[in-house]
Scaffold this motif. Structure first.
Motif, PDB file in Angstrom:
ATOM      1  N   GLU A  98       0.836  -1.205   0.000  1.00 40.60           N
ATOM      2  CA  GLU A  98       0.000   0.000   0.000  1.00 40.60           C
ATOM      3  C   GLU A  98       0.872   1.257   0.000  1.00 40.60           C
ATOM      4  N   ARG A  99       1.935   1.256   0.792  1.00 39.40           N
ATOM      5  CA  ARG A  99       2.841   2.409   0.868  1.00 39.40           C
ATOM      6  C   ARG A  99       3.505   2.691  -0.486  1.00 39.40           C
ATOM      7  N   ASP A 100       3.983   1.619  -1.155  1.00 33.64           N
ATOM      8  CA  ASP A 100       4.800   1.812  -2.351  1.00 33.64           C
ATOM      9  C   ASP A 100       4.017   1.816  -3.660  1.00 33.64           C
ATOM     10  N   PHE A 101       2.788   1.294  -3.645  1.00 36.47           N
ATOM     11  CA  PHE A 101       1.992   1.246  -4.879  1.00 36.47           C
ATOM     12  C   PHE A 101       0.633   1.925  -4.757  1.00 36.47           C
ATOM     13  N   GLY A 102       0.222   2.281  -3.560  1.00 39.11           N
ATOM     14  CA  GLY A 102      -1.070   2.944  -3.364  1.00 39.11           C
ATOM     15  C   GLY A 102      -2.173   2.015  -2.933  1.00 39.11           C
ATOM     16  N   SER A 103      -2.153   0.788  -3.441  1.00 41.70           N
ATOM     17  CA  SER A 103      -3.133  -0.232  -3.059  1.00 41.70           C
ATOM     18  C   SER A 103      -2.700  -1.565  -3.662  1.00 41.70           C
ATOM     19  N   PHE A 104      -3.302  -2.633  -3.172  1.00 40.98           N
ATOM     20  CA  PHE A 104      -3.023  -3.956  -3.723  1.00 40.98           C
ATOM     21  C   PHE A 104      -3.477  -4.018  -5.178  1.00 40.98           C
ATOM     22  N   ALA A 105      -4.631  -3.423  -5.475  1.00 44.75           N
ATOM     23  CA  ALA A 105      -5.135  -3.416  -6.859  1.00 44.75           C
ATOM     24  C   ALA A 105      -4.180  -2.684  -7.795  1.00 44.75           C
ATOM     25  N   LYS A 106      -3.647  -1.554  -7.357  1.00 45.67           N
ATOM     26  CA  LYS A 106      -2.697  -0.803  -8.192  1.00 45.67           C
ATOM     27  C   LYS A 106      -1.401  -1.585  -8.376  1.00 45.67           C
ATOM     28  N   PHE A 107      -0.949  -2.270  -7.324  1.00 46.46           N
ATOM     29  CA  PHE A 107       0.234  -3.120  -7.460  1.00 46.46           C
ATOM     30  C   PHE A 107       0.004  -4.200  -8.515  1.00 46.46           C
ATOM     31  N   LYS A 108      -1.121  -4.910  -8.410  1.00 45.14           N
ATOM     32  CA  LYS A 108      -1.410  -5.982  -9.369  1.00 45.14           C
ATOM     33  C   LYS A 108      -1.464  -5.452 -10.793  1.00 45.14           C
ATOM     34  N   GLU A 109      -2.042  -4.287 -10.965  1.00 50.45           N
ATOM     35  CA  GLU A 109      -2.127  -3.684 -12.287  1.00 50.45           C
ATOM     36  C   GLU A 109      -0.734  -3.361 -12.826  1.00 50.45           C
ATOM     37  N   ALA A 110       0.131  -2.774 -11.992  1.00 51.54           N
ATOM     38  CA  ALA A 110       1.492  -2.419 -12.425  1.00 51.54           C
ATOM     39  C   ALA A 110       2.332  -3.665 -12.696  1.00 51.54           C
ATOM     40  N   PHE A 111       2.176  -4.688 -11.851  1.00 53.12           N
ATOM     41  CA  PHE A 111       2.935  -5.927 -12.032  1.00 53.12           C
ATOM     42  C   PHE A 111       2.489  -6.624 -13.315  1.00 53.12           C
ATOM     43  N   ALA A 112       1.185  -6.700 -13.531  1.00 51.73           N
ATOM     44  CA  ALA A 112       0.657  -7.339 -14.741  1.00 51.73           C
ATOM     45  C   ALA A 112       1.130  -6.603 -15.988  1.00 51.73           C
ATOM     46  N   LYS A 113       1.169  -5.281 -15.930  1.00 54.47           N
ATOM     47  CA  LYS A 113       1.649  -4.499 -17.075  1.00 54.47           C
ATOM     48  C   LYS A 113       3.126  -4.804 -17.343  1.00 54.47           C
ATOM     49  N   ALA A 114       3.929  -4.885 -16.290  1.00 48.34           N
ATOM     50  CA  ALA A 114       5.353  -5.207 -16.459  1.00 48.34           C
ATOM     51  C   ALA A 114       5.518  -6.592 -17.080  1.00 48.34           C
ATOM     52  N   ALA A 115       4.723  -7.547 -16.637  1.00 47.23           N
ATOM     53  CA  ALA A 115       4.808  -8.908 -17.178  1.00 47.23           C
ATOM     54  C   ALA A 115       4.344  -8.949 -18.627  1.00 47.23           C
ATOM     55  N   ALA A 116       3.274  -8.237 -18.932  1.00 48.70           N
ATOM     56  CA  ALA A 116       2.705  -8.271 -20.286  1.00 48.70           C
ATOM     57  C   ALA A 116       3.559  -7.527 -21.303  1.00 48.70           C
ATOM     58  N   THR A 117       4.260  -6.490 -20.864  1.00 49.25           N
ATOM     59  CA  THR A 117       5.002  -5.648 -21.810  1.00 49.25           C
ATOM     60  C   THR A 117       6.478  -5.998 -21.920  1.00 49.25           C
ATOM     61  N   LEU A 118       6.937  -6.983 -21.167  1.00 42.73           N
ATOM     62  CA  LEU A 118       8.335  -7.399 -21.313  1.00 42.73           C
ATOM     63  C   LEU A 118       8.509  -7.985 -22.703  1.00 42.73           C
ATOM     64  N   PHE A 119       9.401  -7.401 -23.475  1.00 43.31           N
ATOM     65  CA  PHE A 119       9.602  -7.865 -24.840  1.00 43.31           C
ATOM     66  C   PHE A 119      10.354  -9.189 -24.818  1.00 43.31           C
ATOM     67  N   GLY A 120       9.844 -10.159 -25.558  1.00 51.09           N
ATOM     68  CA  GLY A 120      10.510 -11.458 -25.630  1.00 51.09           C
ATOM     69  C   GLY A 120      10.283 -12.276 -24.377  1.00 51.09           C
ATOM     70  N   SER A 121      11.311 -12.999 -23.968  1.00 51.58           N
ATOM     71  CA  SER A 121      11.213 -13.904 -22.828  1.00 51.58           C
ATOM     72  C   SER A 121      11.867 -13.306 -21.594  1.00 51.58           C
ATOM     73  N   GLY A 122      11.361 -13.697 -20.440  1.00 58.00           N
ATOM     74  CA  GLY A 122      11.954 -13.214 -19.209  1.00 58.00           C
ATOM     75  C   GLY A 122      11.011 -13.318 -18.031  1.00 58.00           C
ATOM     76  N   TRP A 123      11.171 -12.371 -17.104  1.00 59.24           N
ATOM     77  CA  TRP A 123      10.518 -12.443 -15.804  1.00 59.24           C
ATOM     78  C   TRP A 123      10.082 -11.060 -15.340  1.00 59.24           C
ATOM     79  N   ALA A 124       8.922 -10.972 -14.711  1.00 59.33           N
ATOM     80  CA  ALA A 124       8.515  -9.782 -13.974  1.00 59.33           C
ATOM     81  C   ALA A 124       8.710 -10.112 -12.494  1.00 59.33           C
ATOM     82  N   TRP A 125       9.272  -9.176 -11.746  1.00 61.98           N
ATOM     83  CA  TRP A 125       9.624  -9.415 -10.349  1.00 61.98           C
ATOM     84  C   TRP A 125       9.062  -8.334  -9.434  1.00 61.98           C
TER      85      TRP A 125
END
Length: 191
Positions: A98-125
């Motif tokens: 909550e402190r670093d992302f604003g809410s759990f929902a906002k965290f999930k949205e940002a994490f999902a975006k990082a995972a979806a937009t990683l070009f090619g193969s790899g990892w979202a962390w």
């Protein structure tokens, strides 16, 4: 020291239909096993022959790094899932999200975006820095945030072999389903 494929903390059918038995047989039983086998062959006669995976991640290059990091990354990924997961973080991890992302929902949205937009193969962390702050990072191929002094908390594998049998080319659908398996009790222990 020979590296071994860790056993899954659940049965091959337990994550179905989110991750099928077929995917686990290929992803864990074949891909993960291949990284273990390759690493064991590559470290023979090198300074990494008796090293642990974190040392390999921090110090190795080339094939030894790639295979060592992939053994660690996959183990970390598979261990975060449960047949009956705790669906949301609690306690100090929930407060930090909550402190670093604003809410759990906002965290999930940002994490999902990082995972979806990683070009090619790899990892979202999801990682923790030296000051205890959380951030989301993308790593290509075998990349691991340990190499940059960060502490991994959660990862999503976005190599196609992680989802292609169940989701074909629909990476966003796989990422959306991923949340149904993440056991936040496990993730909290890493925090």
């Amino acid at each position: 020291m020979a590296f071994e494929l860790p056993k899954l903390p659940y049965g091959l059918d337990d994550l179905n239909p989110i991750i099928s038995k077929n995917t686990l047989e290929f992803h864990h039983g074949k891909h993960h096993q291949a990284y273990v086998n390759n690493l064991n062959n590559l470290v023979k006669g090198t300074k990494f022959e008796n090293a642990d995976l974190q040392t390999i991640i921090k110090e190795a290059d080339g094939g030894i790094f790639n295979n060592g990091a992939q053994v660690w990354n996959h183990t970390f990924y598979f261990e975060a899932f449960s047949k009956n997961p705790q669906k949301e973080p609690m306690g100090k991890l929930a407060e930090a999200i909550e402190r670093d992302f604003g809410s759990f929902a906002k965290f999930k949205e940002a994490f999902a975006k990082a995972a979806a937009t990683l070009f090619g193969s790899g990892w979202a962390w999801l990682v923790k820095d030296a000051y205890g702050h959380l951030e989301i990072v993308q790593e290509s191929n075998a990349g691991n945030p340990i190499r940059n002094g960060l502490t991994p908390i959660l990862t999503c594998d976005v190599w196609e072999h992680a989802y292609y049998l169940d989701y074909q080319n629909r990476r966003p659908d796989y990422i959306e389903a991923f949340w149904q398996l993440v056991d936040w009790k496990v993730v909290e222990q890493r925090f």
